[in-house]
Design a protein around this motif. Sequence first.
Motif, PDB file in Angstrom:
ATOM      1  N   ALA A 181       0.823  -1.215   0.000  1.00 53.99           N
ATOM      2  CA  ALA A 181       0.000   0.000   0.000  1.00 53.99           C
ATOM      3  C   ALA A 181       0.856   1.264   0.000  1.00 53.99           C
ATOM      4  N   SER A 214      -3.801  -7.274  -0.091  1.00 54.38           N
ATOM      5  CA  SER A 214      -4.328  -5.912  -0.009  1.00 54.38           C
ATOM      6  C   SER A 214      -5.585  -5.745  -0.856  1.00 54.38           C
ATOM      7  N   LYS A 215      -6.561  -5.042  -0.305  1.00 54.53           N
ATOM      8  CA  LYS A 215      -7.803  -4.776  -1.043  1.00 54.53           C
ATOM      9  C   LYS A 215      -7.681  -3.546  -1.938  1.00 54.53           C
ATOM     10  N   TYR A 216      -6.571  -2.799  -1.759  1.00 55.25           N
ATOM     11  CA  TYR A 216      -6.350  -1.597  -2.572  1.00 55.25           C
ATOM     12  C   TYR A 216      -5.018  -1.704  -3.304  1.00 55.25           C
ATOM     13  N   SER A 220      -1.599   3.195  -2.864  1.00 57.48           N
ATOM     14  CA  SER A 220      -2.881   3.787  -2.447  1.00 57.48           C
ATOM     15  C   SER A 220      -2.822   4.359  -1.037  1.00 57.48           C
ATOM     16  N   LYS A 222      -3.741   2.902   1.539  1.00 57.11           N
ATOM     17  CA  LYS A 222      -4.937   2.446   2.245  1.00 57.11           C
ATOM     18  C   LYS A 222      -4.653   1.085   2.865  1.00 57.11           C
TER      19      LYS A 222
END
Length: 277
Positions: A181, A214-216, A220, A222
Motif C-alpha cells: 500500500a 491488499s484490497k487496494y 494507495s 490504504k
Amino acid sequence: MIFGCHVSIRNGYLGAAKRAEAYGAAAFQYFPKNPRSLSIKDFDRGDAGSCKEFCQEHGMVSVAHTPYSTSLTPSEDKKELTIASLLNDLEIADSCGSVGVIVHFGSQISKTDPLASYHLMLEMLNSVLSQWSGEALLLIENNAGTKGALGTTFEELVQIRNLADYPEKIGFCLDTCHMFASGLWNGENTEEFFAKGQELHYFKHLKIIHLNNSKYPTGSRKDRHANIFQNGLIKDEHLKDIVTSPILKQIPFVLETPDDEGITHREEIKQLYQKWG
C-alpha cells in the motif's frame, strides 16, 4: 516454513496457543490485553508460563501486538500512560515466551517541524527500554502511509533503531499489505526491495512478518487487508517471491487476514503449507 495467524486470548494465553496449534499453525500473534485500552493488566503469570511451556514443547513461535490505541507519537497527556502500557505488554509477552511486542511506527504530529515525530518516537523508545530488562523485543512495524503516517521506508525504520539508546532491544515486523500500500514494494521491484533491505541491514533484525494481501492497489496508502488467495490485489506469484525468499528463511509469517469472508484461518494456513510450505 513457519505459518500462523492472530488468535484471541478469550480462553487465556495457553488457550490462545492451543487454538493456534489446532489450526495447524506453527506461530501465532495475540493481543496481551484488551485491544481497545491502554489499561495495565494484572495478568495470570501461571497461565502465561503454561503458554510458554506449551510453545516450547510444540516448537511454536508467539508474538504480542500492542492495543490499537498505542502510539509511539502520543499526545502529551497520553505519554506516561503509553509508556506504562508498553512496559506491561513487554512483561506479558516475556512471560509467555514471545519473541516481542509489535508496535506501529509513529505518525506526523507537526505541520511545521518534520522532525518532531522522530524526536518524540526516540524519547518514547528510550524511556520504555531504559526500564526494560527482559528478553522480549519491541518490534517496530512499517506503516501503510495512511493519515500522513511515517515509517514507510527502510531508511526510516533502520535509522530510528540506530539512533535509539537501546537498539539491541528493538527489532522489526514487516507487513506485506502495508509495504504494498505504501509503495515500498509493488510486486515488480522485489529484487530492488531485498537489495535495499540487505544494504541497510534491515532483515538482520526482522523477527516477524505479517502476511496479508491488499484490497487496494499499490501506492494507495490504504490499509485494508485481504485474504492471501482471494479478493486481494497482490498477485500470487509476487507474494510467492516474498514468502519463499531465502533471505526470509525461518522468519514466521503470521496472517492478519479476514476470517469471515469465505475462508477461515485454519483453511488459509493449510493452503499456505500446500502451496509454499
